[in-house]
Design a protein around this motif. Structure first.
Motif, short mmCIF file in Angstrom:
data_model
loop_
_atom_site.label_atom_id
_atom_site.label_comp_id
_atom_site.label_asym_id
_atom_site.label_seq_id
_atom_site.Cartn_x
_atom_site.Cartn_y
_atom_site.Cartn_z
N ALA A 123 -0.01 -8.72 2.82
CA ALA A 123 0.32 -8.42 4.23
C ALA A 123 -0.64 -7.37 4.79
O ALA A 123 -1.09 -7.46 5.94
N VAL A 124 -0.97 -6.37 3.97
CA VAL A 124 -1.90 -5.32 4.40
C VAL A 124 -3.31 -5.88 4.54
O VAL A 124 -4.02 -5.60 5.52
N ARG A 125 -3.72 -6.71 3.59
CA ARG A 125 -5.06 -7.30 3.66
C ARG A 125 -5.20 -8.24 4.85
O ARG A 125 -6.30 -8.37 5.42
N ALA A 185 -4.30 2.95 -2.86
CA ALA A 185 -3.63 4.17 -3.30
C ALA A 185 -2.19 4.20 -2.79
O ALA A 185 -1.29 4.74 -3.45
N CYS A 186 -1.96 3.60 -1.62
CA CYS A 186 -0.62 3.57 -1.04
C CYS A 186 0.31 2.63 -1.81
O CYS A 186 1.54 2.79 -1.75
N LEU A 187 -0.26 1.66 -2.51
CA LEU A 187 0.53 0.67 -3.22
C LEU A 187 0.75 1.02 -4.68
O LEU A 187 1.38 0.26 -5.42
N LYS A 188 0.25 2.16 -5.10
CA LYS A 188 0.47 2.61 -6.47
C LYS A 188 1.89 3.17 -6.61
O LYS A 188 2.54 3.49 -5.62
N PRO A 189 2.39 3.29 -7.85
CA PRO A 189 3.73 3.86 -8.03
C PRO A 189 3.85 5.21 -7.34
O PRO A 189 3.01 6.09 -7.53
N ARG A 238 8.73 -2.43 -1.08
CA ARG A 238 9.08 -2.04 0.29
C ARG A 238 7.98 -1.18 0.90
O ARG A 238 7.43 -0.30 0.25
N ILE A 239 7.66 -1.46 2.16
CA ILE A 239 6.80 -0.58 2.98
C ILE A 239 7.63 -0.23 4.20
O ILE A 239 7.85 -1.08 5.06
N GLY A 240 8.09 1.01 4.28
CA GLY A 240 9.04 1.37 5.32
C GLY A 240 10.30 0.56 5.14
O GLY A 240 10.88 0.54 4.05
N THR A 241 10.74 -0.14 6.17
CA THR A 241 11.93 -0.97 6.07
C THR A 241 11.59 -2.43 5.75
O THR A 241 12.49 -3.27 5.66
N ARG A 242 10.30 -2.73 5.58
CA ARG A 242 9.88 -4.10 5.29
C ARG A 242 10.03 -4.37 3.80
O ARG A 242 9.58 -3.58 2.98
N LEU A 265 3.08 -1.06 10.71
CA LEU A 265 2.99 -1.32 9.28
C LEU A 265 2.07 -0.31 8.61
O LEU A 265 2.39 0.24 7.55
N LEU A 266 0.92 -0.04 9.24
CA LEU A 266 -0.02 0.92 8.65
C LEU A 266 0.52 2.34 8.67
O LEU A 266 0.24 3.13 7.76
N LEU A 267 1.31 2.68 9.68
CA LEU A 267 1.95 4.00 9.69
C LEU A 267 2.87 4.17 8.48
O LEU A 267 2.84 5.20 7.80
N ASP A 268 3.68 3.15 8.23
CA ASP A 268 4.60 3.23 7.09
C ASP A 268 3.83 3.16 5.77
O ASP A 268 4.22 3.79 4.78
#
Length: 216
Positions: free
Chosen positions: A20-22, A93-97, A5-9, A42-45
């Motif tokens: 999606a980020v790439r 770094a945002c996608l790490k645990p 999940r990224i935010g509510t996505r 998306l980038l904010l979340d």
């Protein structure tokens, strides 16, 4: 593989979230501003998941730009803050645990998602689908429920965590590495929803109005 999940996505896997980020990263040229509203949001979340999110956000996010490579041949993201300063951040770094606090925050968002959706549904039913900032009529597909009229979600969450004895005092069900657990104590979950309802001053904005809001 577990959902991410990224935010509510919600993405079926962490790889799908990264893709999606790439897609945003390589959808612009170096130096360009990420100006499509949904990609900006998306980038904010995504930035909220960074281990140094508070330091990266600073006084607030004005926009995101595609930054030249710091090393190697791959571009990255940079945050331009509301005070004019800028700083790069690693999407990897945002996608790490996430830290436990981030996991609890994700669980908090999930717990109140139904209430936020109900607020939107009530405005549709009442025929008041207008911006609470400008008064302009909103298109059904171009509406964002926002905390712009009162404390941010993060501020509401921090207040509740303090009253509950700290982030570590809020137990979660077995969670995946992206923090999709839920409150184990359902009475505490109900208290959180009540706290959120008491302090959240929700409002409606268009995507462009929401895009212009500084992120706190």
């Amino acid at each position: 593989m577990p959902e991410f999940r990224i935010g509510t996505r919600r993405y079926p896997t962490k790889q799908a979230a990264g893709d999606a980020v790439r897609a945003v990263l390589y959808g612009y040229n170096v130096g360009n501003t990420v100006d499509r509203p949904e990609e900006h949001l998306l980038l904010l979340d995504l930035l909220d998941l960074h281990p140094e999110a508070a330091e990266k956000i600073g006084p607030g996010v004005e926009k995101f730009v595609i930054a030249p490579p710091l090393r190697g041949s791959y571009p990255g993201f940079a945050v331009v803050r509301t005070d004019g300063t800028s700083i790069d951040f690693s999407y990897l770094a945002c996608l790490k645990p996430p830290a436990y606090r981030q996991q609890v925050s994700s669980a908090m968002r999930a717990e109140v998602e139904e209430d936020v959706n109900a607020f939107f549904a009530s405005r549709v039913a009442a025929g008041t689908l207008v911006s609470d900032e400008s008064g302009a009529e909103l298109d059904f597909g171009d509406v964002h429920v926002s905390y712009f009229r009162g404390p941010s979600f993060a501020e509401i969450a921090v207040g509740f965590a303090a009253s509950a004895g700290g982030w570590d005092a809020i137990g979660l069900t077995s969670s995946t590495d992206q923090g999709l657990g839920t409150f184990t104590d359902r009475d505490l979950a109900a208290q959180w929803r009540s706290h959120h309802a008491e302090h959240a001053a929700l409002g409606l904005l268009s995507s462009q109005e929401n895009l212009r809001r500084p992120r706190r």
